[in-house]
Scaffold this motif. Structure first.
Motif, mmCIF file in Angstrom:
data_model
loop_
_atom_site.group_PDB
_atom_site.id
_atom_site.type_symbol
_atom_site.label_atom_id
_atom_site.label_comp_id
_atom_site.label_asym_id
_atom_site.label_seq_id
_atom_site.Cartn_x
_atom_site.Cartn_y
_atom_site.Cartn_z
ATOM 1 N N PHE A 55 17.624 78.487 48.661
ATOM 2 C CA PHE A 55 16.750 77.314 48.716
ATOM 3 C C PHE A 55 17.284 76.282 49.701
ATOM 4 O O PHE A 55 16.525 75.705 50.471
ATOM 5 C CB PHE A 55 16.614 76.697 47.325
ATOM 6 N N ASP A 56 18.590 76.047 49.690
ATOM 7 C CA ASP A 56 19.185 75.014 50.533
ATOM 8 C C ASP A 56 19.506 75.482 51.944
ATOM 9 O O ASP A 56 19.664 74.668 52.845
ATOM 10 C CB ASP A 56 20.470 74.488 49.888
ATOM 11 N N TYR A 57 19.663 76.799 52.134
ATOM 12 C CA TYR A 57 20.103 77.316 53.426
ATOM 13 C C TYR A 57 19.193 78.427 53.925
ATOM 14 O O TYR A 57 18.598 79.160 53.139
ATOM 15 C CB TYR A 57 21.526 77.886 53.317
ATOM 16 N N GLU A 58 19.134 78.544 55.233
ATOM 17 C CA GLU A 58 18.489 79.682 55.883
ATOM 18 C C GLU A 58 19.614 80.674 56.190
ATOM 19 O O GLU A 58 20.515 80.374 56.977
ATOM 20 C CB GLU A 58 17.813 79.219 57.169
ATOM 21 N N LEU A 59 19.589 81.848 55.572
ATOM 22 C CA LEU A 59 20.658 82.824 55.728
ATOM 23 C C LEU A 59 20.488 83.571 57.047
ATOM 24 O O LEU A 59 19.462 84.196 57.284
ATOM 25 C CB LEU A 59 20.662 83.801 54.548
ATOM 26 N N VAL A 60 21.500 83.502 57.915
ATOM 27 C CA VAL A 60 21.432 84.107 59.236
ATOM 28 C C VAL A 60 21.970 85.531 59.213
ATOM 29 O O VAL A 60 21.321 86.451 59.708
ATOM 30 C CB VAL A 60 22.200 83.238 60.265
ATOM 31 N N GLU A 61 23.150 85.711 58.639
ATOM 32 C CA GLU A 61 23.773 87.034 58.599
ATOM 33 C C GLU A 61 24.616 87.154 57.331
ATOM 34 O O GLU A 61 25.247 86.198 56.910
ATOM 35 C CB GLU A 61 24.665 87.219 59.829
ATOM 36 N N SER B 67 33.897 82.137 64.200
ATOM 37 C CA SER B 67 33.200 81.537 65.345
ATOM 38 C C SER B 67 31.896 80.869 64.899
ATOM 39 O O SER B 67 31.530 79.818 65.424
ATOM 40 C CB SER B 67 32.931 82.583 66.419
ATOM 41 N N ALA B 68 31.215 81.460 63.930
ATOM 42 C CA ALA B 68 29.976 80.847 63.434
ATOM 43 C C ALA B 68 30.267 79.564 62.657
ATOM 44 O O ALA B 68 29.517 78.593 62.745
ATOM 45 C CB ALA B 68 29.226 81.832 62.551
ATOM 46 N N ALA B 69 31.364 79.543 61.902
ATOM 47 C CA ALA B 69 31.706 78.359 61.113
ATOM 48 C C ALA B 69 32.094 77.185 62.005
ATOM 49 O O ALA B 69 31.919 76.029 61.617
ATOM 50 C CB ALA B 69 32.828 78.677 60.140
ATOM 51 N N LYS B 70 32.634 77.481 63.189
ATOM 52 C CA LYS B 70 33.002 76.403 64.109
ATOM 53 C C LYS B 70 31.780 75.731 64.714
ATOM 54 O O LYS B 70 31.834 74.576 65.100
ATOM 55 C CB LYS B 70 33.899 76.944 65.225
ATOM 56 N N ASN B 71 30.656 76.462 64.814
ATOM 57 C CA ASN B 71 29.430 75.892 65.354
ATOM 58 C C ASN B 71 28.879 74.837 64.404
ATOM 59 O O ASN B 71 28.920 74.994 63.186
ATOM 60 C CB ASN B 71 28.364 76.976 65.557
ATOM 61 N N VAL C 191 28.416 80.649 52.887
ATOM 62 C CA VAL C 191 28.012 80.462 51.500
ATOM 63 C C VAL C 191 28.037 81.803 50.756
ATOM 64 O O VAL C 191 27.478 82.778 51.251
ATOM 65 C CB VAL C 191 26.581 79.881 51.431
ATOM 66 N N PRO C 192 28.670 81.869 49.580
ATOM 67 C CA PRO C 192 28.547 83.077 48.756
ATOM 68 C C PRO C 192 27.146 83.153 48.152
ATOM 69 O O PRO C 192 26.643 82.166 47.618
ATOM 70 C CB PRO C 192 29.588 82.890 47.655
ATOM 71 N N VAL C 193 26.525 84.319 48.255
ATOM 72 C CA VAL C 193 25.161 84.484 47.796
ATOM 73 C C VAL C 193 25.094 85.243 46.471
ATOM 74 O O VAL C 193 24.320 84.901 45.589
ATOM 75 C CB VAL C 193 24.319 85.227 48.858
ATOM 76 N N LYS D 79 32.797 92.600 44.188
ATOM 77 C CA LYS D 79 32.403 92.338 45.574
ATOM 78 C C LYS D 79 31.572 91.069 45.610
ATOM 79 O O LYS D 79 30.853 90.757 44.662
ATOM 80 C CB LYS D 79 31.564 93.487 46.143
ATOM 81 N N VAL D 80 31.673 90.355 46.707
ATOM 82 C CA VAL D 80 30.870 89.148 46.884
ATOM 83 C C VAL D 80 30.146 89.261 48.224
ATOM 84 O O VAL D 80 30.724 89.692 49.217
ATOM 85 C CB VAL D 80 31.736 87.856 46.787
ATOM 86 N N VAL D 81 28.857 88.922 48.221
ATOM 87 C CA VAL D 81 28.061 88.903 49.446
ATOM 88 C C VAL D 81 28.083 87.466 49.944
ATOM 89 O O VAL D 81 27.654 86.549 49.243
ATOM 90 C CB VAL D 81 26.615 89.365 49.182
ATOM 91 N N ILE D 82 28.627 87.278 51.158
ATOM 92 C CA ILE D 82 28.659 85.944 51.757
ATOM 93 C C ILE D 82 27.713 85.927 52.949
ATOM 94 O O ILE D 82 27.430 86.973 53.533
ATOM 95 C CB ILE D 82 30.084 85.527 52.176
ATOM 96 N N ALA D 83 27.232 84.755 53.284
ATOM 97 C CA ALA D 83 26.268 84.629 54.371
ATOM 98 C C ALA D 83 26.653 83.478 55.288
ATOM 99 O O ALA D 83 27.137 82.450 54.833
ATOM 100 C CB ALA D 83 24.872 84.393 53.816
ATOM 101 N N ILE D 84 26.423 83.700 56.576
ATOM 102 C CA ILE D 84 26.476 82.605 57.541
ATOM 103 C C ILE D 84 25.122 81.923 57.422
ATOM 104 O O ILE D 84 24.082 82.561 57.568
ATOM 105 C CB ILE D 84 26.711 83.131 58.969
ATOM 106 N N ALA D 85 25.123 80.634 57.103
ATOM 107 C CA ALA D 85 23.880 79.946 56.773
ATOM 108 C C ALA D 85 23.738 78.650 57.553
ATOM 109 O O ALA D 85 24.718 78.006 57.909
ATOM 110 C CB ALA D 85 23.831 79.656 55.283
ATOM 111 N N ARG D 86 22.491 78.308 57.806
ATOM 112 C CA ARG D 86 22.141 77.050 58.462
ATOM 113 C C ARG D 86 21.397 76.207 57.434
ATOM 114 O O ARG D 86 20.492 76.705 56.765
ATOM 115 C CB ARG D 86 21.234 77.330 59.656
ATOM 116 N N GLY D 87 21.766 74.957 57.292
ATOM 117 C CA GLY D 87 21.135 74.080 56.303
ATOM 118 C C GLY D 87 19.673 73.839 56.615
ATOM 119 O O GLY D 87 19.297 73.657 57.767
ATOM 120 N N LYS D 88 18.839 73.843 55.574
ATOM 121 C CA LYS D 88 17.413 73.568 55.740
ATOM 122 C C LYS D 88 17.173 72.065 55.668
ATOM 123 O O LYS D 88 17.864 71.346 54.953
ATOM 124 C CB LYS D 88 16.608 74.225 54.618
#
Length: 154
Positions: free
Chosen positions: A19-25, A98-102, A108-110, A121-130
């Motif tokens: 809801f809060d983030y757009e998951l990129v990868e 490199s993505a976190a530095k941008n 974010v753990p999903v 196991k934990v699924v983590i995502a590189i996310a951009r805030g909505k």
């Protein structure tokens, strides 16, 4: 247990993340846990709310993850919100770092689950805030999809 692995039904999700983030990868990572922690996770006594990941010294750490104390754990019990190391390969860690530095991106753990072999196991995502209007749009799309499903069922 009727032919099914014990851990396959444990699925702990972070609903706020989508809801809060757009998951990129997304990436699937193992976790370094103590004995009482894995027992609590297998019982489903964990939460991913307000959890985030950081990269420190070429290692990825999950911060603020809640895993309840194991009921039968004695003096060996773990602290409930300690930092836990994630297990990823170098290439994935470099990509996440490199993505976190941008600016505008976070890690974010999903989802937290137990795989077929009984490992956490934990699924983590590189996310951009909505933005606020993006959140309203996603709510509207979800409601429209629900209405269309109701119309087709009738």
């Amino acid at each position: 247990m009727s032919g099914e692995k014990a851990g396959s039904r444990i699925q702990i999700k972070n609903r706020r993340a989508t809801f809060d983030y757009e998951l990129v990868e997304t990436f699937t990572a193992g976790m370094v846990l103590t004995g009482t922690e894995i027992k609590s996770v297998r019982l489903g006594k964990a939460s991913l709310t307000d959890t985030y990941c950081v990269v420190e010294r070429r290692e990825v750490w999950v911060k603020n993850m809640y895993i309840a104390e194991y009921f039968y754990g004695t003096y060996n019990n773990h602290p409930t919100r300690r930092d836990r190391k994630l297990l990823l390969n170098r290439k994935e860690i470099r990509k996440i770092e490199s993505a976190a530095k941008n600016s505008g991106f976070t890690i974010v753990p999903v989802r937290l689950f137990i795989n077929d072999r009984g490992l956490a196991k934990v699924v983590i995502a590189i996310a951009r805030g909505k933005k606020e209007y993006d959140k309203r749009t996603s709510l509207r799309e979800r409601d429209d999809r629900r209405e269309m499903d109701r119309a087709f069922k009738k």
